[in-house]
Every structure is written in C-alpha cells, then in structure tokens.
Design a protein around this motif. Structure first.
Motif, PDB file in Angstrom:
ATOM      1  N   CYS A 194       2.335   8.402   3.711  1.00 62.14           N
ATOM      2  CA  CYS A 194       2.654   6.447   4.572  1.00 62.14           C
ATOM      3  C   CYS A 194       2.621   5.436   4.019  1.00 62.14           C
ATOM      4  CB  CYS A 194       2.787   6.711   5.950  1.00 62.14           C
ATOM      5  SG  CYS A 194       2.887   8.862   7.599  1.00 62.14           S
ATOM      6  N   SER A 195       2.918   4.280   4.453  1.00 68.76           N
ATOM      7  CA  SER A 195       2.784   3.577   3.685  1.00 68.76           C
ATOM      8  C   SER A 195       2.219   3.048   4.681  1.00 68.76           C
ATOM      9  CB  SER A 195       4.089   2.061   2.752  1.00 68.76           C
ATOM     10  OG  SER A 195       4.548   2.440   3.813  1.00 68.76           O
ATOM     11  N   ARG A 196       1.280   1.502   4.213  1.00 70.31           N
ATOM     12  CA  ARG A 196       0.356   0.794   5.272  1.00 70.31           C
ATOM     13  C   ARG A 196       0.755  -0.583   4.890  1.00 70.31           C
ATOM     14  NH1 ARG A 196      -5.297  -1.490   3.107  1.00 70.31           N
ATOM     15  NH2 ARG A 196      -3.260  -3.201   2.770  1.00 70.31           N
ATOM     16  N   VAL A 199     -16.711 -11.783   4.015  1.00 72.89           N
ATOM     17  CA  VAL A 199     -17.172 -10.386   5.177  1.00 72.89           C
ATOM     18  C   VAL A 199     -17.000  -9.757   3.976  1.00 72.89           C
ATOM     19  CG1 VAL A 199     -14.789  -9.912   6.274  1.00 72.89           C
ATOM     20  CG2 VAL A 199     -17.106  -8.937   7.017  1.00 72.89           C
ATOM     21  N   VAL A 200     -17.457  -8.857   3.774  1.00 72.25           N
ATOM     22  CA  VAL A 200     -17.599  -7.769   2.462  1.00 72.25           C
ATOM     23  C   VAL A 200     -16.525  -6.649   3.308  1.00 72.25           C
ATOM     24  CG1 VAL A 200     -17.938  -5.957   1.008  1.00 72.25           C
ATOM     25  CG2 VAL A 200     -19.655  -8.598   1.181  1.00 72.25           C
ATOM     26  N   HIS A 201     -14.975  -6.914   2.624  1.00 74.17           N
ATOM     27  CA  HIS A 201     -14.549  -5.720   2.905  1.00 74.17           C
ATOM     28  C   HIS A 201     -13.578  -5.035   1.710  1.00 74.17           C
ATOM     29  CE1 HIS A 201     -12.526  -9.260   2.640  1.00 74.17           C
ATOM     30  NE2 HIS A 201     -11.277  -9.084   2.508  1.00 74.17           N
ATOM     31  N   LYS A 202     -13.183  -3.910   1.859  1.00 70.74           N
ATOM     32  CA  LYS A 202     -12.301  -2.960   0.827  1.00 70.74           C
ATOM     33  C   LYS A 202     -11.704  -2.368   1.643  1.00 70.74           C
ATOM     34  CE  LYS A 202     -15.227   1.011   1.416  1.00 70.74           C
ATOM     35  NZ  LYS A 202     -16.044   2.092   0.457  1.00 70.74           N
ATOM     36  N   SER A 203     -10.596  -1.148   0.896  1.00 67.27           N
ATOM     37  CA  SER A 203      -9.514  -0.285   1.744  1.00 67.27           C
ATOM     38  C   SER A 203     -10.016   0.311   0.189  1.00 67.27           C
ATOM     39  CB  SER A 203      -8.119  -1.114   1.757  1.00 67.27           C
ATOM     40  OG  SER A 203      -7.745  -1.692   0.283  1.00 67.27           O
ATOM     41  N   GLU A 204      -9.375   1.810   0.552  1.00 67.99           N
ATOM     42  CA  GLU A 204      -9.956   2.600  -0.147  1.00 67.99           C
ATOM     43  C   GLU A 204      -8.041   3.514  -0.414  1.00 67.99           C
ATOM     44  OE1 GLU A 204     -12.307   3.972  -1.381  1.00 67.99           O
ATOM     45  OE2 GLU A 204     -13.545   3.995  -0.032  1.00 67.99           O
ATOM     46  N   GLN A 205      -7.618   3.881  -1.804  1.00 63.50           N
ATOM     47  CA  GLN A 205      -6.513   4.132  -2.417  1.00 63.50           C
ATOM     48  C   GLN A 205      -5.258   5.043  -1.086  1.00 63.50           C
ATOM     49  OE1 GLN A 205      -6.354   6.638  -5.797  1.00 63.50           O
ATOM     50  NE2 GLN A 205      -4.593   7.020  -5.903  1.00 63.50           N
ATOM     51  N   ASN A 206      -3.902   4.870  -1.667  1.00 66.29           N
ATOM     52  CA  ASN A 206      -3.168   5.280  -0.260  1.00 66.29           C
ATOM     53  C   ASN A 206      -3.558   7.356  -1.067  1.00 66.29           C
ATOM     54  OD1 ASN A 206      -1.585   6.387   1.562  1.00 66.29           O
ATOM     55  ND2 ASN A 206      -0.581   4.512   1.589  1.00 66.29           N
ATOM     56  N   PHE A 207      -3.741   8.243  -0.025  1.00 62.01           N
ATOM     57  CA  PHE A 207      -3.475   9.410  -0.671  1.00 62.01           C
ATOM     58  C   PHE A 207      -2.908   9.790   0.206  1.00 62.01           C
ATOM     59  CE2 PHE A 207      -7.989   8.734  -2.251  1.00 62.01           C
ATOM     60  CZ  PHE A 207      -7.632   9.065  -3.157  1.00 62.01           C
ATOM     61  N   SER A 208      -1.946   9.158   1.590  1.00 62.15           N
ATOM     62  CA  SER A 208      -1.373  10.085   2.540  1.00 62.15           C
ATOM     63  C   SER A 208       0.840   9.630   1.918  1.00 62.15           C
ATOM     64  CB  SER A 208      -0.972   8.879   3.321  1.00 62.15           C
ATOM     65  OG  SER A 208      -0.611   8.192   3.731  1.00 62.15           O
ATOM     66  N   LYS A 251       0.946  -1.539   0.318  1.00 61.01           N
ATOM     67  CA  LYS A 251      -0.280  -0.064  -0.213  1.00 61.01           C
ATOM     68  C   LYS A 251       0.672   1.429   0.317  1.00 61.01           C
ATOM     69  CE  LYS A 251      -4.670   1.270   0.372  1.00 61.01           C
ATOM     70  NZ  LYS A 251      -5.745  -0.011  -0.508  1.00 61.01           N
ATOM     71  N   GLN A 252       1.511   1.671  -0.805  1.00 59.47           N
ATOM     72  CA  GLN A 252       2.687   2.355  -1.032  1.00 59.47           C
ATOM     73  C   GLN A 252       2.292   3.333  -0.857  1.00 59.47           C
ATOM     74  OE1 GLN A 252       5.756   2.202  -1.490  1.00 59.47           O
ATOM     75  NE2 GLN A 252       5.946  -0.520  -2.291  1.00 59.47           N
ATOM     76  N   PRO A 253       2.873   5.254  -0.274  1.00 58.12           N
ATOM     77  CA  PRO A 253       2.372   6.119  -0.415  1.00 58.12           C
ATOM     78  C   PRO A 253       2.547   6.962  -1.586  1.00 58.12           C
ATOM     79  CG  PRO A 253       4.497   6.084   0.708  1.00 58.12           C
ATOM     80  CD  PRO A 253       3.839   4.729   0.276  1.00 58.12           C
ATOM     81  N   HIS A 254       0.492   7.759  -1.687  1.00 53.19           N
ATOM     82  CA  HIS A 254      -0.071   8.014  -2.940  1.00 53.19           C
ATOM     83  C   HIS A 254       0.328   7.139  -3.835  1.00 53.19           C
ATOM     84  CE1 HIS A 254       0.803  11.721  -1.699  1.00 53.19           C
ATOM     85  NE2 HIS A 254       1.801  11.526  -0.933  1.00 53.19           N
ATOM     86  N   LEU A 255       1.083   5.832  -4.317  1.00 53.11           N
ATOM     87  CA  LEU A 255       0.223   5.101  -5.279  1.00 53.11           C
ATOM     88  C   LEU A 255      -0.273   3.540  -5.418  1.00 53.11           C
ATOM     89  CD1 LEU A 255       4.331   4.460  -6.872  1.00 53.11           C
ATOM     90  CD2 LEU A 255       2.537   4.933  -8.019  1.00 53.11           C
ATOM     91  N   LEU A 313      -7.282   6.165   8.240  1.00 47.48           N
ATOM     92  CA  LEU A 313      -8.350   6.162   7.359  1.00 47.48           C
ATOM     93  C   LEU A 313      -7.454   6.961   6.224  1.00 47.48           C
ATOM     94  CD1 LEU A 313     -11.027   7.875   9.375  1.00 47.48           C
ATOM     95  CD2 LEU A 313     -11.116   5.988   8.355  1.00 47.48           C
ATOM     96  N   GLU A 314      -6.494   7.929   6.054  1.00 50.46           N
ATOM     97  CA  GLU A 314      -5.438   8.314   5.972  1.00 50.46           C
ATOM     98  C   GLU A 314      -4.784   7.904   4.211  1.00 50.46           C
ATOM     99  OE1 GLU A 314      -6.919  11.022   8.418  1.00 50.46           O
ATOM    100  OE2 GLU A 314      -5.205   9.566   8.225  1.00 50.46           O
ATOM    101  N   ASN A 315      -4.199   6.818   5.004  1.00 56.60           N
ATOM    102  CA  ASN A 315      -3.570   5.346   4.067  1.00 56.60           C
ATOM    103  C   ASN A 315      -3.838   4.350   3.656  1.00 56.60           C
ATOM    104  OD1 ASN A 315      -3.121   4.057   6.443  1.00 56.60           O
ATOM    105  ND2 ASN A 315      -0.589   4.397   6.522  1.00 56.60           N
TER     106      ASN A 315
END
Length: 291
Positions: free
Chosen positions: A255-257, A244-253, A145-149, A182-184
């Motif tokens: 910092c990596s995750r 279970v239904v799950h997701k994650s948003e794009q990393n706009f921060s 989950k790279q920063p910005h990418l 939430l940000e990353n």
C-alpha cells in the motif's frame, strides 16, 4: 473551527509535534488524490530533468544540489523520483506513476485544489490558535511513498533546509491522504527534540558553483530507541515543529502512503536565511496564509 485546546497546545509545545485525527474528511482526501492523478496524467519530464530524490547527505548533494531542476523548483510544480527507477539513459524502468517520489514545491500557489486546502478556514483557524500573526506559506509537497519502492527518510529537522533567525518560526503541516502505518512508512518522532537547536544546515552555494548546495555541520547519530512511531488514519493532520527530529522507514507493504504537506513561517520579526536552497521570487513571494 479547528482551534486547539489548551492541553493540545501544551502537548505540541512539549513534544514538538501533534496529531489531529479526523481533521480532513474522506471526500476532501479523495479530492486531493483525484487532482494529483490528473497532474500525473499530464506529467512530461524531459530526460535531463529526471531527478531521483534522496534524504541521504551524499546523495542529496549529488542528485539535487547539482541540478537546477531541483534548485529552481521553489516556485513551480515539478516531479522527483525514487531511486533506481531509471536506466542509464534516463528511461523509466517502472511505470512513471509508480516511480514518483514527490511533487514540489509550489502546489499551494499554482493549483486551485491545493491552494484551497492550504488556505482553508480550518487551517487558518489552526494557525491562529498557535499564535501565528503573519504566517506565510514557503513550500508544499505531495509525497507518494510508493509500495515497495518508497524509500526511507533519514532522521532530520525541517529547519536544516528551511532556516530562519530566530529559530522556532517554521511549522510543518502534514496531511495523511491514506492510512500511515508501521508497514507502509509512518512518521517517527523524538519527542522534545525541538529544543536543542539545529545540528546541520543545507545551504545554497554561490551562483555558478558546483554542486549547488552543501551542508554545514553534521547530523549526529540518533538513538533509535528515542523515536516514537506515529501511525495515523486517513484524514489526520500532523503538526511538525521545524526543529523536531523525525524520520520515516521504507515502505515494504503493498500500500502507498500518500500525504500532502506544506510549511508555514511566522513572518513577523523573522529573517528567512538568504543561504536557504529555497528563495522567494519576484514572481512568487511567499504568500500570506490568512486571506
């Protein structure tokens, strides 16, 4: 030992996921990150194997389903990259270590650090407290989950890709090696969504067919208001029911995750679908969790 309390077991059964903060120490997290750094330093991916990873259906079929590099990665350590990090010739547009999306799918089998984590006494105790009699490890991934990418992961159920009969036999174990915010791009869940079956399946096509995978069924439109964000601190472990239904948003921060995740299957009385993209091999059958 990491046994679950009755209230934790009840919450997992009701919600389909459970957060266990502080499951891993900072030192244990650092050891995994250090080892992945060593693996990245030795990474050598030929041009024709540079595969961009996606969870969007059309892109999955084009990028993963059409390449043997992905389909034959179940018993290997292989590298998958973010979208837009290669030029038209397959050369990196950003540093390789910043372009990688994930490493999969057999760190648990081939790397001693991740083997020890996966089969650690506290993971075994956790599985026993969930009532797993014969759990086996079917796959593992290191997610960057790279920063910005780091791209979004669209709503899905793990059992769409790791299908069993009966259902309810697959369990995801997700380890936060950095704070997930939430940000990353922290995980989001629809609590209780694990009780309605599987809406679609990714299946392997017959040998020699192109593309190598296809989808049966469709992912229904999800009401975004049903998703609950699940930020966690470094060292947390998240249990994820296979349906279970799950997701994650794009990393706009900035910092990596990073996370290490693996999937268990209760093997007792379970049939692993022969149509799944991932299949055990003679060289690497699904290893038992309990040692």
């Amino acid at each position: 030992m990491a046994y679950l309390s009755p209230s934790q077991l009840q919450k997992f059964r009701e919600d389909g996921f459970l957060v266990l903060e502080g499951f891993w120490s900072a030192d244990e997290c650092v050891a995994m990150q250090r080892r992945i750094g060593e693996i990245l330093a030795e990474m050598d991916v030929p041009l024709h194997c540079r595969t961009e990873f996606s969870t969007q259906e059309e892109e999955q079929l084009r990028a993963q389903g059409s390449t043997d590099y992905f389909l034959s990665s179940g018993d290997k350590i292989r590298f998958f990259f973010e979208k837009g990090v290669f030029d038209e010739k397959g050369n990196f547009l950003v540093p390789p270590e910043k372009s990688i999306n994930k490493i999969g799918h057999a760190l648990h089998a081939h790397d001693p650090v991740f083997r020890c984590v996966t089969h650690s006494p506290k993971v075994q105790a956790l599985a026993r407290s969930l009532g797993l009699r014969m759990p086996v490890v079917v796959q593992s991934m290191y997610i960057f989950k790279q920063p910005h990418l780091g791209g979004e992961v669209s709503p899905h159920q793990d059992a769409s890709f790791l299908y069993t009969e009966p259902l309810g036999r697959v369990l995801g174990v997700w380890i936060a090696l950095e704070d997930a915010t939430l940000e990353n791009g922290c995980l989001w869940f629809i609590p209780g969504s694990h009780t309605g079956g599987v809406s679609r399946r990714m299946v392997r096509a017959p040998a020699g067919s192109a593309p190598g995978t296809s989808f049966l069924g469709t992912e229904p439109a999800r009401d975004n208001s049903l998703f609950v964000p699940t930020p966690v601190r470094r060292g947390a472990l998240v249990l994820i029911h296979g349906e279970v239904v799950h997701k994650s948003e794009q990393n706009f921060s900035d910092c990596s995750r990073q996370a290490y995740t693996f999937h268990l299957m209760e093997a007792a009385g379970t049939v692993w679908s022969p149509d799944n993209w991932l299949q055990p091999t003679a060289e690497l059958p699904f290893p038992p969790l309990y040692t």
